[in-house]
Scaffold this motif. Structure first.
Motif, PDB file in Angstrom:
ATOM      1  N   GLY A  55     117.364  55.614 -67.958  1.00 56.44           N
ATOM      2  CA  GLY A  55     117.568  54.453 -67.084  1.00 56.44           C
ATOM      3  C   GLY A  55     119.001  54.396 -66.598  1.00 56.44           C
ATOM      4  N   MET A  56     119.926  54.376 -67.512  1.00 57.20           N
ATOM      5  CA  MET A  56     121.348  54.341 -67.152  1.00 57.20           C
ATOM      6  C   MET A  56     121.773  55.665 -66.517  1.00 57.20           C
ATOM      7  N   THR A  57     121.293  56.762 -67.056  1.00 54.43           N
ATOM      8  CA  THR A  57     121.685  58.075 -66.539  1.00 54.43           C
ATOM      9  C   THR A  57     121.156  58.284 -65.123  1.00 54.43           C
ATOM     10  N   GLU A  58     119.904  57.961 -64.896  1.00 52.41           N
ATOM     11  CA  GLU A  58     119.326  58.109 -63.559  1.00 52.41           C
ATOM     12  C   GLU A  58     120.088  57.265 -62.542  1.00 52.41           C
ATOM     13  N   LYS A  59     120.448  56.058 -62.936  1.00 54.55           N
ATOM     14  CA  LYS A  59     121.216  55.176 -62.057  1.00 54.55           C
ATOM     15  C   LYS A  59     122.574  55.799 -61.712  1.00 54.55           C
ATOM     16  N   ALA A  60     123.233  56.392 -62.704  1.00 52.46           N
ATOM     17  CA  ALA A  60     124.529  57.038 -62.472  1.00 52.46           C
ATOM     18  C   ALA A  60     124.383  58.232 -61.531  1.00 52.46           C
ATOM     19  N   LEU A  61     123.337  59.030 -61.707  1.00 50.26           N
ATOM     20  CA  LEU A  61     123.126  60.197 -60.842  1.00 50.26           C
ATOM     21  C   LEU A  61     122.867  59.765 -59.397  1.00 50.26           C
TER      22      LEU A  61
END
Length: 149
Positions: A55-61
């Motif tokens: 969730g957080m990683t996808e948002k950052a990418l």
């Protein structure tokens, strides 16, 4: 259409390039980067474990890709990052950028990789025969990112 994905399975460069180019007759250049697991310290790394915060990683990418799209006139982007246990020489990350002209494709691909190394919430653990250790961020990665600011 951009492809941004985190996955355990491997990826195929030719397939991903074909998807980036599909139905886009304006593309004059495609630049790709593939990162691999390597043994940096002659410590006989046997494998690397990559973890992320779903969730957080996808948002950052997505944020990184959007920043690149604001800076350069680029077309489709593919960004695939693997997680889980990976062996030496396994593919870790793929970045593909497309544009009408090569300079935008080169620069945006490099920008995305520089920001991935410093802004994306991934954690790497190296495993040797004797121990396991978390990999710290490198100052050189931060310097590479800072040149874009």
């Amino acid at each position: 259409m951009d492809k941004i994905i985190i996955q355990q399975q491997d990826f195929d460069l030719s397939t991903e390039i074909a998807l980036v180019k599909k139905n886009d007759s304006d593309i004059g250049a495609v630049v790709s980067f593939v990162g691999f697991v390597r043994d940096l310290d002659d410590a006989t790394i046997q494998k690397m474990t990559l973890e992320h915060y779903p969730g957080m990683t996808e948002k950052a990418l997505k944020s990184i890709v959007n920043q690149a799209k604001k800076r350069w006139s680029i077309g489709n982007i593919a960004l695939i990052h693997r997680v889980g246990d990976l062996n030496i020489n396994d593919q870790i990350v793929l970045v593909i950028t497309s544009s009408k002209h090569r300079q935008s494709a080169f620069e945006s691909c490099e920008f995305i990789m520089d920001y991935l190394k410093t802004q994306a919430p991934f954690w790497k653990k190296e495993h040797t025969q004797n121990k396991s250790k978390w990999v710290e961020a490198k100052n050189s990665d931060k310097s590479q990112k800072n040149r874009w600011e």
